[in-house]
Design an enzyme around this catalytic site. Structure first.
Site, PDB file in Angstrom:
ATOM      1  CD  GLN A 119     124.372  17.688  85.868  1.00 59.66           C
ATOM      2  OE1 GLN A 119     123.876  16.989  85.045  1.00 59.66           O
ATOM      3  NE2 GLN A 119     125.152  18.539  85.462  1.00 59.66           N
ATOM      4  CG  ASP A 122     133.201  13.832  92.019  1.00 55.10           C
ATOM      5  OD1 ASP A 122     132.833  14.808  92.920  1.00 55.10           O
ATOM      6  OD2 ASP A 122     133.533  14.218  91.063  1.00 55.10           O
ATOM      7  CG  HIS A 137     122.180  12.981  89.788  1.00 53.26           C
ATOM      8  ND1 HIS A 137     122.951  13.396  88.594  1.00 53.26           N
ATOM      9  CD2 HIS A 137     121.061  13.387  89.625  1.00 53.26           C
ATOM     10  CE1 HIS A 137     122.032  13.989  87.783  1.00 53.26           C
ATOM     11  NE2 HIS A 137     121.112  14.007  88.379  1.00 53.26           N
ATOM     12  CB  CYS A 145     119.851  -1.962 102.590  1.00 50.60           C
ATOM     13  SG  CYS A 145     118.573  -3.271 102.383  1.00 50.60           S
ATOM     14  CB  CYS A 199     116.910  -6.957 105.743  1.00 54.94           C
ATOM     15  SG  CYS A 199     117.258  -5.959 104.200  1.00 54.94           S
ATOM     16  CG  ASN A 262     130.282  22.732  79.134  1.00 55.65           C
ATOM     17  OD1 ASN A 262     130.783  21.897  79.945  1.00 55.65           O
ATOM     18  ND2 ASN A 262     129.763  22.301  77.642  1.00 55.65           N
ATOM     19  N   GLY A 264     131.949  22.419  75.490  1.00 57.94           N
ATOM     20  CA  GLY A 264     131.198  21.761  74.429  1.00 57.94           C
ATOM     21  C   GLY A 264     129.635  22.379  74.527  1.00 57.94           C
TER      22      GLY A 264
END
Length: 291
Positions: A119, A122, A137, A145, A199, A262, A264
């Site tokens: 996800q 970076d 993502h 553009c 443009c 993980n 949490g």
């Protein structure tokens, strides 16, 4: 064992056994599932100096990120976004992979990773050497553009904006996730936004903003790899956004065993076999030695 029973079992295990025992269970699970579908999130990059969005309960630590529709329709929103990015982007651009990224790259070279779906925007998985990666993502290092599709390096765009906005470029603020900065109480109305040199269209980081859609080809490739994998490993993410949670839901439908590393809560807690509550940069290198 169903997901809820697994979580209840995990709770009792965590309270009655040492973390070392839970770690050993994770190591055994990884050895018995040699073709992994891996999902990573912001928690894998915090050790590289990039902040995350959510706390251990999956709640926002700060205001939610910019919405796609607002960015496209509101010039003031774009001024605020790019001004904050002018301060925050250098931290993101200088970030380097940490031990967790390097461990996953090593696992891929050893044939253990079917596909890594991140996800994060970076690019640190690729910097570490991973090649079988879906940037769900997108990648923040590129600018696109929205009219003509021109793609350009973000560093080039950043330098242009800094020249046009020296007062903003000189500001200092706490770093926020994904190249943002916590600039509060600032007047952004004088910030000069740079438009497309070809443009004059709207320029936007080549990432999926909230309210936008993940490109279909990324989703299709991920689902195909999930079908081929024999286990799902979730690392450093609460899975609160549907774009990643959908893969956990599909894995559950397919009967694919699934665990998480993980610190949490995750949206998939009732689907997991168990969870190792340890930071990724500590857990993955140690787990590598047992594979």
């Amino acid at each position: 064992m169903n997901g809820q029973d697994a979580i209840s079992s995990e709770d009792s295990m965590t309270s009655s056994q040492s973390r070392e025992a839970l770690f050993a269970r994770t190591s055994d699970w990884l050895r018995s599932h040699p073709r992994l579908f891996v999902i990573t999130g912001a928690g894998i990059s915090t050790a590289s100096g990039i902040p995350d969005y959510r706390d251990h309960e999956g709640n926002w630590k700060r205001n939610p990120p910019v919405q796609h529709a607002d960015f496209m329709k509101q010039p003031a929103c774009r001024q605020r976004f790019w001004a904050r990015s002018l301060v925050g982007w250098p931290v993101m651009s200088r970030a380097q992979p940490n031990a967790a990224h390097r461990a996953l790259a090593d696992w891929e070279q050893r044939g253990k990773v079917e596909l890594l779906v991140t996800q994060n925007v970076d690019g640190l998985h690729q910097k570490a050497g991973s090649q079988q990666v879906v940037d769900l993502h997108g990648r923040s290092a590129d600018i696109r553009c929205m009219s003509c599709g021109l793609l350009m390096p973000r560093d080039e765009h950043h330098q242009h904006m800094a020249l046009l906005n020296p007062d903003y470029a000189a500001m200092r603020a706490d770093t926020a996730p994904d190249g943002d900065a916590d600039l509060d109480g600032i007047d952004f109305s004088h910030f000069r936004v740079v438009d497309c040199p070809a443009c004059n269209g709207i320029l936007k980081p080549d990432v999926v903003f909230y309210g936008d859609h993940v490109p279909r080809e990324r989703v299709d490739r991920s689902f195909a790899a999930l079908e081929a994998a024999n286990g799902v490993l979730v690392i450093g993410t609460s899975l609160m956004v549907f774009s990643s949670f959908r893969f956990c839901r599909r894995a559950h439908e397919l009967g694919k065993p699934m665990i998480a590393i993980n610190m949490g809560k995750t949206r998939a807690d009732d689907l997991l076999h168990f969870k190792l509550p340890l930071a990724a940069d500590l857990a993955l290198p140690q787990l590598s030695s047992g594979l």
